[in-house]
Design a protein around this motif. Structure first.
Motif, PDB file in Angstrom:
ATOM      1  N   LYS A   3      -8.701 -19.295  16.472  1.00 48.24           N
ATOM      2  CA  LYS A   3      -7.638 -18.937  15.718  1.00 48.24           C
ATOM      3  C   LYS A   3      -7.476 -19.426  14.293  1.00 48.24           C
ATOM      4  O   LYS A   3      -7.052 -18.560  13.375  1.00 48.24           O
ATOM      5  N   SER A   4      -7.837 -20.792  14.248  1.00 45.67           N
ATOM      6  CA  SER A   4      -7.653 -20.908  12.596  1.00 45.67           C
ATOM      7  C   SER A   4      -8.723 -20.363  11.878  1.00 45.67           C
ATOM      8  O   SER A   4      -8.609 -20.026  10.771  1.00 45.67           O
ATOM      9  N   ARG A   5     -10.003 -20.103  12.478  1.00 46.17           N
ATOM     10  CA  ARG A   5     -11.011 -19.440  11.686  1.00 46.17           C
ATOM     11  C   ARG A   5     -10.562 -18.165  11.502  1.00 46.17           C
ATOM     12  O   ARG A   5     -10.802 -17.269  10.345  1.00 46.17           O
ATOM     13  N   ILE A   6      -9.845 -17.237  12.318  1.00 42.11           N
ATOM     14  CA  ILE A   6      -9.528 -15.951  11.848  1.00 42.11           C
ATOM     15  C   ILE A   6      -8.196 -15.947  11.077  1.00 42.11           C
ATOM     16  O   ILE A   6      -8.197 -15.125  10.090  1.00 42.11           O
ATOM     17  N   PHE A   7      -7.367 -17.000  11.125  1.00 42.38           N
ATOM     18  CA  PHE A   7      -6.372 -17.103  10.306  1.00 42.38           C
ATOM     19  C   PHE A   7      -6.904 -17.404   8.892  1.00 42.38           C
ATOM     20  O   PHE A   7      -6.558 -16.644   7.703  1.00 42.38           O
ATOM     21  N   LEU A   8      -7.871 -18.217   8.479  1.00 46.13           N
ATOM     22  CA  LEU A   8      -8.565 -18.565   7.245  1.00 46.13           C
ATOM     23  C   LEU A   8      -9.142 -17.226   6.912  1.00 46.13           C
ATOM     24  O   LEU A   8      -9.214 -17.069   5.516  1.00 46.13           O
ATOM     25  N   ALA A   9      -9.930 -16.549   7.651  1.00 43.32           N
ATOM     26  CA  ALA A   9     -10.639 -15.196   7.122  1.00 43.32           C
ATOM     27  C   ALA A   9      -9.431 -14.323   6.673  1.00 43.32           C
ATOM     28  O   ALA A   9      -9.892 -13.622   5.856  1.00 43.32           O
ATOM     29  N   LEU A  10      -8.621 -14.240   7.127  1.00 41.51           N
ATOM     30  CA  LEU A  10      -7.394 -13.266   6.555  1.00 41.51           C
ATOM     31  C   LEU A  10      -6.808 -13.626   5.456  1.00 41.51           C
ATOM     32  O   LEU A  10      -6.704 -12.750   4.376  1.00 41.51           O
ATOM     33  N   LEU A  11      -6.529 -14.972   5.248  1.00 38.05           N
ATOM     34  CA  LEU A  11      -6.276 -15.479   3.980  1.00 38.05           C
ATOM     35  C   LEU A  11      -7.227 -15.475   2.900  1.00 38.05           C
ATOM     36  O   LEU A  11      -7.107 -14.890   1.933  1.00 38.05           O
ATOM     37  N   GLY A  12      -8.469 -15.722   3.387  1.00 37.10           N
ATOM     38  CA  GLY A  12      -9.716 -15.372   2.372  1.00 37.10           C
ATOM     39  C   GLY A  12      -9.842 -13.678   1.999  1.00 37.10           C
ATOM     40  O   GLY A  12      -9.924 -13.630   1.077  1.00 37.10           O
ATOM     41  N   THR A  13      -9.278 -12.862   2.876  1.00 35.44           N
ATOM     42  CA  THR A  13      -9.596 -11.690   2.653  1.00 35.44           C
ATOM     43  C   THR A  13      -8.529 -11.373   1.532  1.00 35.44           C
ATOM     44  O   THR A  13      -8.856 -10.488   0.690  1.00 35.44           O
ATOM     45  N   PHE A  14      -7.384 -11.773   1.557  1.00 40.36           N
ATOM     46  CA  PHE A  14      -6.156 -11.791   0.591  1.00 40.36           C
ATOM     47  C   PHE A  14      -6.758 -12.367  -0.738  1.00 40.36           C
ATOM     48  O   PHE A  14      -6.710 -11.397  -1.705  1.00 40.36           O
ATOM     49  N   LEU A  15      -7.276 -13.303  -0.595  1.00 40.87           N
ATOM     50  CA  LEU A  15      -7.822 -14.108  -2.183  1.00 40.87           C
ATOM     51  C   LEU A  15      -8.769 -13.305  -2.546  1.00 40.87           C
ATOM     52  O   LEU A  15      -9.283 -13.292  -3.769  1.00 40.87           O
ATOM     53  N   ILE A  16      -9.960 -12.519  -1.733  1.00 41.24           N
ATOM     54  CA  ILE A  16     -10.915 -11.901  -2.265  1.00 41.24           C
ATOM     55  C   ILE A  16     -10.194 -10.389  -2.966  1.00 41.24           C
ATOM     56  O   ILE A  16     -10.669 -10.026  -3.958  1.00 41.24           O
ATOM     57  N   GLY A  17      -9.101 -10.023  -2.277  1.00 39.61           N
ATOM     58  CA  GLY A  17      -8.468  -8.912  -2.843  1.00 39.61           C
ATOM     59  C   GLY A  17      -7.910  -9.264  -4.322  1.00 39.61           C
ATOM     60  O   GLY A  17      -8.052  -8.364  -5.103  1.00 39.61           O
ATOM     61  N   VAL A  18      -7.133 -10.320  -4.216  1.00 37.73           N
ATOM     62  CA  VAL A  18      -6.683 -10.576  -5.669  1.00 37.73           C
ATOM     63  C   VAL A  18      -7.718 -10.835  -6.844  1.00 37.73           C
ATOM     64  O   VAL A  18      -7.591 -10.301  -7.651  1.00 37.73           O
ATOM     65  N   SER A  19      -8.703 -11.354  -6.132  1.00 36.62           N
ATOM     66  CA  SER A  19     -10.035 -11.763  -7.375  1.00 36.62           C
ATOM     67  C   SER A  19     -10.608 -10.360  -7.663  1.00 36.62           C
ATOM     68  O   SER A  19     -10.650 -10.104  -8.872  1.00 36.62           O
ATOM     69  N   LEU A  20     -10.616  -9.460  -6.765  1.00 33.39           N
ATOM     70  CA  LEU A  20     -11.406  -8.029  -6.992  1.00 33.39           C
ATOM     71  C   LEU A  20     -10.285  -7.377  -7.906  1.00 33.39           C
ATOM     72  O   LEU A  20     -10.582  -6.576  -8.899  1.00 33.39           O
ATOM     73  N   GLY A  21      -8.855  -7.618  -7.586  1.00 34.51           N
ATOM     74  CA  GLY A  21      -7.910  -6.751  -8.375  1.00 34.51           C
ATOM     75  C   GLY A  21      -7.830  -7.274  -9.889  1.00 34.51           C
ATOM     76  O   GLY A  21      -7.769  -6.479 -10.846  1.00 34.51           O
ATOM     77  N   ILE A  22      -8.306  -8.636 -10.136  1.00 36.84           N
ATOM     78  CA  ILE A  22      -8.204  -9.181 -11.294  1.00 36.84           C
ATOM     79  C   ILE A  22      -9.540  -8.333 -12.193  1.00 36.84           C
ATOM     80  O   ILE A  22      -9.438  -7.900 -13.373  1.00 36.84           O
ATOM     81  N   VAL A  23     -10.515  -8.549 -11.715  1.00 38.05           N
ATOM     82  CA  VAL A  23     -11.641  -8.104 -12.080  1.00 38.05           C
ATOM     83  C   VAL A  23     -11.733  -6.578 -12.595  1.00 38.05           C
ATOM     84  O   VAL A  23     -12.040  -6.203 -13.448  1.00 38.05           O
ATOM     85  N   PHE A  24     -11.164  -5.953 -11.478  1.00 43.64           N
ATOM     86  CA  PHE A  24     -10.885  -4.304 -11.563  1.00 43.64           C
ATOM     87  C   PHE A  24     -10.141  -4.123 -12.785  1.00 43.64           C
ATOM     88  O   PHE A  24     -10.373  -3.128 -13.651  1.00 43.64           O
ATOM     89  N   THR A  25      -8.739  -5.069 -12.922  1.00 44.12           N
ATOM     90  CA  THR A  25      -8.114  -4.835 -14.246  1.00 44.12           C
ATOM     91  C   THR A  25      -8.906  -4.987 -15.398  1.00 44.12           C
ATOM     92  O   THR A  25      -8.646  -4.280 -16.305  1.00 44.12           O
ATOM     93  N   VAL A  26      -9.569  -5.877 -15.414  1.00 46.30           N
ATOM     94  CA  VAL A  26     -10.336  -6.161 -16.804  1.00 46.30           C
ATOM     95  C   VAL A  26     -11.298  -5.278 -17.210  1.00 46.30           C
ATOM     96  O   VAL A  26     -11.409  -4.595 -17.847  1.00 46.30           O
ATOM     97  N   LEU A  27     -12.057  -4.529 -16.164  1.00 44.85           N
ATOM     98  CA  LEU A  27     -12.949  -3.674 -16.285  1.00 44.85           C
ATOM     99  C   LEU A  27     -12.570  -2.204 -16.346  1.00 44.85           C
ATOM    100  O   LEU A  27     -13.207  -1.576 -17.075  1.00 44.85           O
ATOM    101  N   ASN A  28     -11.298  -2.101 -15.858  1.00 48.12           N
ATOM    102  CA  ASN A  28     -10.759  -0.646 -16.078  1.00 48.12           C
ATOM    103  C   ASN A  28      -9.208  -0.550 -16.187  1.00 48.12           C
ATOM    104  O   ASN A  28      -8.683  -0.365 -15.444  1.00 48.12           O
ATOM    105  N   LEU A  29      -8.992  -1.089 -17.323  1.00 53.03           N
ATOM    106  CA  LEU A  29      -7.596  -1.522 -17.914  1.00 53.03           C
ATOM    107  C   LEU A  29      -6.768  -0.068 -17.700  1.00 53.03           C
ATOM    108  O   LEU A  29      -5.582  -0.159 -17.294  1.00 53.03           O
ATOM    109  N   GLN A  30      -7.139   1.129 -18.175  1.00 52.22           N
ATOM    110  CA  GLN A  30      -6.355   2.178 -18.060  1.00 52.22           C
ATOM    111  C   GLN A  30      -5.957   2.711 -16.582  1.00 52.22           C
ATOM    112  O   GLN A  30      -5.044   3.127 -16.264  1.00 52.22           O
ATOM    113  N   PHE A  31      -7.013   2.485 -15.515  1.00 44.43           N
ATOM    114  CA  PHE A  31      -6.578   2.700 -14.257  1.00 44.43           C
ATOM    115  C   PHE A  31      -5.559   1.708 -13.695  1.00 44.43           C
ATOM    116  O   PHE A  31      -4.392   2.078 -13.185  1.00 44.43           O
TER     117      PHE A  31
END
Length: 187
Positions: A3-31
């Motif tokens: 359970k703890s690994r699955i929980f951490l994987a879910l939280l990690g997925t959120f953090l990956i999403g945050v990171s990609l959202g930041i990168v995406f914004t820097v690369l494509n400000l208009q979108f």
């Protein structure tokens, strides 16, 4: 997988999403600008009738509870739905954070707008999703009849969903009553 690994994987997925959202914004400000504008319109429309903290609390709690229910019941579909929910929420948070920062908002205000309730809300979504994934794993790996495994997994998922909803109640209270004054905006 425990359970703890699955929980951490879910939280990690959120953090990956945050990171990609930041990168995406820097690369494509208009979108990001268009998306941010659409989000403000979407949520602004939902907020039109909100004139007090209690109304905001109810709106946030009901919306987040729907998402948690979707994560819990969607987890039984190979665990894909909770991962998608956490990634997408993270991606949106990343876009909003980076876009706000690029528009001149202070990092302190941005963090005060997100962290107080987010440290409760995001784990709540992960717990709901974990319940759904546990349900799925019980069905495919548990012992006994398929029906028995289904019911056992369902009970696990509902227990975890209950915990998640309780945490979402706390997060909605923080977001409606505490976050506005911390971040410097009032209803």
């Amino acid at each position: 997988m425990n359970k703890s690994r699955i929980f951490l994987a879910l939280l990690g997925t959120f953090l990956i999403g945050v990171s990609l959202g930041i990168v995406f914004t820097v690369l494509n400000l208009q979108f990001a600008e268009n998306l941010f504008s659409n989000l403000k319109q979407l949520f602004g429309g939902k907020l039109d009738g909100v004139q007090d903290s209690f109304s905001l609390f109810k709106l946030i709690f009901l919306n987040n509870t729907r998402v948690a229910i979707l994560a819990a019941f969607g987890g039984v579909l190979f665990g894909v739905v909770p991962l998608g929910i956490l990634f997408f929420n993270g991606f949106l948070v990343g876009i909003v954070v980076e876009y706000s920062y690029l528009q001149g908002e202070s990092l302190t205000k941005i963090l005060l707008s997100i962290l107080p309730h987010g440290i409760v809300e995001i784990p709540a979504f992960a717990i709901a999703g974990l319940g759904g994934i546990e349900w799925y794993l019980e069905i495919i790996k548990g012992e006994g009849t398929v029906g028995g495994r289904f019911i056992k997994g369902f009970k696990i998922a509902m227990k975890m969903l209950g915990i998640a909803i309780f945490l979402l109640l706390i997060a909605a209270f923080i977001e409606a009553y505490i976050t506005p004054s911390l971040a410097g905006y009032e209803l």
